[in-house]
Design an enzyme around this catalytic site. Sequence first.
Site, short mmCIF file in Angstrom:
data_model
loop_
_atom_site.label_atom_id
_atom_site.label_comp_id
_atom_site.label_asym_id
_atom_site.label_seq_id
_atom_site.Cartn_x
_atom_site.Cartn_y
_atom_site.Cartn_z
N TYR A 174 1.07 -1.30 -0.30
CA TYR A 174 0.01 -0.47 -0.42
C TYR A 174 0.57 1.27 0.06
O TYR A 174 0.61 2.03 -0.69
CB TYR A 174 -0.72 -0.27 1.42
CG TYR A 174 -1.41 1.16 1.17
CD1 TYR A 174 -3.09 1.17 0.48
CD2 TYR A 174 -1.31 2.12 2.55
CE1 TYR A 174 -3.75 2.46 0.54
CE2 TYR A 174 -2.20 3.08 2.08
CZ TYR A 174 -3.44 3.20 1.75
OH TYR A 174 -3.93 4.43 1.95
N LYS A 187 0.81 5.26 -2.71
CA LYS A 187 1.14 6.46 -2.03
C LYS A 187 2.05 7.54 -2.06
O LYS A 187 2.11 8.19 -2.21
CB LYS A 187 0.45 6.33 -0.05
CG LYS A 187 -1.07 5.83 -0.15
CD LYS A 187 -1.50 6.28 -1.20
CE LYS A 187 -3.25 5.26 -0.56
NZ LYS A 187 -4.80 6.47 -1.64
#
Length: 333
Positions: A187, A191
């Site tokens: 993840y 980002k």
Amino acid sequence: MFVLIFSSVAIGALLLLILPMFSGNKWSPKGRHCYITGGSSGLGLSLAILLTKNGADVSIVARDEQKLRSALDEMEKVRQSPDQKLLSYSYSLNEAEAASAALEADCAAHDGRCPDAIFLCAGTSTPGFFVEETEASLRKGMEMTYWVQAWTALAAAKRMARDRVPGRIVFVSSLLGYMSIVGYASYSPGKHALRGLAETLRSEMILYNVKVQIFFPGTIYSPGYEQENKSKPKITLKIEETDEGMQPEKVAEGLLRGVQKGDFHISADLLGNIFRSSTKGATPGNNVVLDAICSLLGGVALPIWRRGVDASVVAHRSEHETYLAERGFFGKK
């Protein structure tokens, strides 16, 4: 996002008093054509409702048609004028062709006019240990964090440049786009990548009079957060157990406030501002006083926080080894 001994009420109150003295609302959504990806739930839906309340024409895009219908019903409840256009589209935005088709469909519904503002709220998280990831899961992680926003940004940038629209593109990263911890290997990289893309486009899109901004929220108590907790490692949950997150409505307000002020890096709370100011590099600042105070706080307290996180991870080694053994990890090649 995590407990920090330095985030006292007094400092928070001081910053809240200082910030308005140096900033003002310059951008109004009223009458604007706003396009939101991931607009059927969580932050995206809360932002859609907020923009609708402020008189904008709002279009939301997501995959689930039933959720889109429910979201549109919520938006209709706060409609400010019969002339507002409130629309929804079902597309899979992690593919370039579909992302472009979704944007073109919305432009067509507005007499060919490109949106004035693109809000990229789409994205999901599936936490887990890196040693248990596969090629497929890591690729999907980037697909659902980076590409799901990058493809729409590409379509929007091309359209705005061609149409000479002086609009804005707003990415949504995460506090985990400034740093990361155990559990976010699929993840956090995406980002961080969004920050790199936004930094690049902030410079490039000046050529076309298009403003680029990026938002770094902490924990949002949304359906997505509940879903990610189902796969989140115990050690990650332990580190985050004192986390004081925010409801989507409050996060949306923080996002819109930052957009209105023209901030490049947008933070919705004190902790976000501390990480922002401590890692900004050559990124334009938001407020001289606020940035200086937050940077000072970060320089003192973030190393303490990091040592505490590392100590928690070390204490988890034995339990983690048992966890891996029970899943046959050590017999695999």
